[in-house]
Design an enzyme around this catalytic site. Structure first.
Site, PDB file in Angstrom:
ATOM      1  N   GLU A   1      20.080  17.768 -49.320  1.00 47.54           N
ATOM      2  CA  GLU A   1      20.255  17.843 -47.904  1.00 47.54           C
ATOM      3  C   GLU A   1      20.962  18.177 -47.099  1.00 47.54           C
ATOM      4  O   GLU A   1      21.139  17.156 -46.563  1.00 47.54           O
ATOM      5  CB  GLU A   1      18.810  18.145 -46.849  1.00 47.54           C
TER       6      GLU A   1
ATOM      7  N   GLU B   1      14.456  15.868 -39.359  1.00 50.32           N
ATOM      8  CA  GLU B   1      15.192  16.287 -40.294  1.00 50.32           C
ATOM      9  C   GLU B   1      14.442  16.119 -41.996  1.00 50.32           C
ATOM     10  O   GLU B   1      14.058  16.974 -42.217  1.00 50.32           O
ATOM     11  CB  GLU B   1      16.772  15.574 -40.728  1.00 50.32           C
TER      12      GLU B   1
ATOM     13  N   LYS C   1       9.184  27.801 -40.994  1.00 56.67           N
ATOM     14  CA  LYS C   1      10.870  26.975 -41.237  1.00 56.67           C
ATOM     15  C   LYS C   1      11.830  27.430 -39.798  1.00 56.67           C
ATOM     16  O   LYS C   1      12.392  26.314 -39.696  1.00 56.67           O
ATOM     17  CB  LYS C   1      11.171  27.860 -42.258  1.00 56.67           C
ATOM     18  N   ASP C   2      11.636  28.089 -38.918  1.00 57.76           N
ATOM     19  CA  ASP C   2      12.760  28.502 -38.088  1.00 57.76           C
ATOM     20  C   ASP C   2      12.103  27.873 -37.192  1.00 57.76           C
ATOM     21  O   ASP C   2      12.991  27.074 -36.585  1.00 57.76           O
ATOM     22  CB  ASP C   2      12.800  29.995 -37.544  1.00 57.76           C
TER      23      ASP C   2
END
Length: 165
Positions: A26, A67, A92-93
């Site tokens: 990530e 995160e 997800k948004d």
């Protein structure tokens, strides 16, 4: 080794795997960690109280945990909805928005903490007394941070070949 201790160690093992996976895969996690390291270096020029240092650590943990939760949500959504789905995109948004809120909040609190005239004065004094050393260190940090952030991701199947513990 007793079963409860093995179980506890197994829990730590999978937790560390999750942390390692997020760092390796990530980019935003690597950005957050690079910023945290820069903040740690800046702290050397400030005389923060224990409570202020505790707040900085809490903010680091909050952003990193957000995160990681975002990554977990994205992974589960991808598993359950491999094709495009409006609700999957929305989930997800929303998760990404939660990380953004945490990061912006941490940045605002950081600005409040680091706008201390005494700390800024010490930082400027070091810059004036040792400009080559200061700017060399700053450029070195930025180059290392960029290399860390843009290292190729190791996209792999999470926990590939591993059983849950």
């Amino acid at each position: 080794m007793s079963r409860p201790i093995r179980s506890l160690l197994g829990s730590f093992k999978v937790a560390f795997y999750g942390i390692r996976y997020c760092i390796a895969n990530e980019r935003n996690m690597r950005i957050h960690l690079s910023i945290a390291l820069g903040v740690v270096f800046l702290c050397a020029f400030y005389s923060f109280s224990a409570a202020q240092y505790a707040l900085i650590v809490l903010l680091f943990c909050m952003v990193i945990a957000a995160e990681m939760l975002n990554t977990a949500i994205e992974t589960v959504v991808n598993l359950l909805s491999p094709g495009y789905n409006h609700l999957a995109k929305l989930a997800k948004d929303i998760a990404a928005g939660a990380v953004l809120i945490c990061a912006v909040g941490a940045a605002v609190i950081g600005l409040i903490l680091f706008c201390d005239p005494g700390g800024i004065g010490r930082l400027l004094a070091v810059m004036g007394a040792h400009p080559v050393l200061f700017f060399g260190g700053a450029i070195g940090y930025l180059l290392l941070a960029a290399a860390f952030i843009f290292v190729p991701e190791q996209k792999q199947n999470p926990r590939q070949g591993k059983k849950d513990e």
